[in-house]
Design an enzyme around this catalytic site. Structure first.
Site, short mmCIF file in Angstrom:
data_model
loop_
_atom_site.label_atom_id
_atom_site.label_comp_id
_atom_site.label_asym_id
_atom_site.label_seq_id
_atom_site.Cartn_x
_atom_site.Cartn_y
_atom_site.Cartn_z
CG HIS A 239 -4.15 -8.61 -2.64
ND1 HIS A 239 -3.74 -7.98 -1.67
CD2 HIS A 239 -3.95 -9.76 -2.05
CE1 HIS A 239 -2.99 -8.49 -0.74
NE2 HIS A 239 -3.17 -9.84 -0.92
CB CYS B 129 -23.27 -14.84 -18.29
SG CYS B 129 -22.98 -13.11 -18.12
CB SER C 52 3.73 -3.50 7.54
OG SER C 52 2.51 -4.00 7.37
CD GLN D 52 1.26 -7.39 0.11
OE1 GLN D 52 2.00 -6.48 0.37
NE2 GLN D 52 0.73 -8.08 1.02
CB ILE E 209 8.38 3.72 -2.10
CG1 ILE E 209 8.47 3.41 -1.08
CG2 ILE E 209 8.91 2.81 -3.31
CD1 ILE E 209 6.90 2.29 -0.78
CB CYS F 23 -27.61 -13.08 -17.33
SG CYS F 23 -26.15 -12.92 -16.20
CG ASN G 198 7.51 -0.08 5.32
OD1 ASN G 198 6.46 0.21 4.21
ND2 ASN G 198 7.12 -0.24 6.46
CB ALA H 194 -0.93 -0.02 1.15
CB CYS I 28 -24.89 -9.08 -15.92
SG CYS I 28 -24.38 -9.67 -17.39
#
Length: 254
Positions: A133, A144, A205, A115, A245, A166, A227, A34, A163
């Site tokens: 994820h 469908c 983490s 992630q 980062i 359907c 981090n 994250a 949808c």
């Protein structure tokens, strides 16, 4: 003042070491969480602020509202939370995303394992992105299997998306709590980590399993952790950077 200068000098030296590792490597893998996306103004729903906001606004913690059982039993509340709190269509890639895309173009970065579900790595130009994820940009009908865009989902911010073919519920292609990770994606992530000589871990983490357990497969020579807070893997790392980062990778890749 001298202490501040010493800290800045130490960080510059660490980034220089990272740049040296990058320059000498031809098989880098990046594993991100994250913290990579918070620099694109996407909040971490697991933070104290995210927890407080979720409980006070919706009456439940995020882990409950983003669970498979909550989705099945309370679809209206699930989509209200998901579409209003987990989707950031205006978010743009930051320095970290672009630096990693550049490394891939140079043939140094073999894969990004993330992630995050926002799709910003692809927006920055990266092509080999393993999304542990899933992604908010992919959605499908439970009956469908018809595929739907993020734009379609955003048209239903105050209702349950159904949808067009359907009439069944359209759900996001993201891994909810109580659901297992995609086995093919997980196997690919393990393969890339095993073959890398430098593993850069950023913005996580390393407490959410099974994703955090991927580090045990690293057999390379250099483990780098970027981090803002300490992790249980710090003592095993060859280099630990506490700064941004985006800035760290941008300087190391320039």
């Amino acid at each position: 003042m001298w202490e501040m200068e010493d800290v800045e000098m130490e960080e510059r030296e660490k980034i220089a070491r990272l740049q040296e590792m990058v320059d000498q490597s031809h098989s880098i893998v990046f594993f991100g969480g994250a913290g990579v996306s918070t620099e694109s103004q996407i909040p971490d729903f697991r933070s104290e602020d995210g927890l407080y906001h979720s409980i006070n606004t919706y009456g439940y913690p995020p882990e409950t509202m983003l669970s498979h059982s909550f989705f099945e039993n309370h679809p209206q509340e699930f989509f209200k939370y998901y579409l209003n709190e987990m989707i950031f269509p205006d978010a743009k890639p930051n320095q970290a995303h672009y630096a990693l895309a550049k490394l891939e173009q140079e043939g140094k970065l073999r894969a990004i394992i993330t992630q995050n579900i926002d799709g910003l790595h692809q927006a920055a130009g990266s092509t080999n992105v393993l999304e542990l994820h899933g992604s908010v940009r992919r959605n499908y009908c439970l009956n469908c299997g018809a595929k739907y865009s993020l734009e379609f989902m955003l048209e239903h911010k105050n209702s349950i998306p159904h949808c067009r073919d359907c009439g069944c519920i359209v759900r996001p292609d993201v891994i909810l709590y109580e659901e297992g990770l995609d086995e093919h994606t997980l196997a690919s992530a393990i393969k890339y980590i095993k073959k890398s000589d430098v593993l850069i871990v950023g913005g996580t983490s390393l407490v959410v399993y099974p994703a955090a357990g991927l580090l045990q497969y690293f057999r390379g020579s250099k483990l780098v952790l970027i981090n803002k807070s300490p992790t249980d893997y710090d003592r095993k790392a060859d280099l630990v950077i506490r700064g941004s980062i985006g800035e760290s990778l941008a300087h190391a890749v320039q």
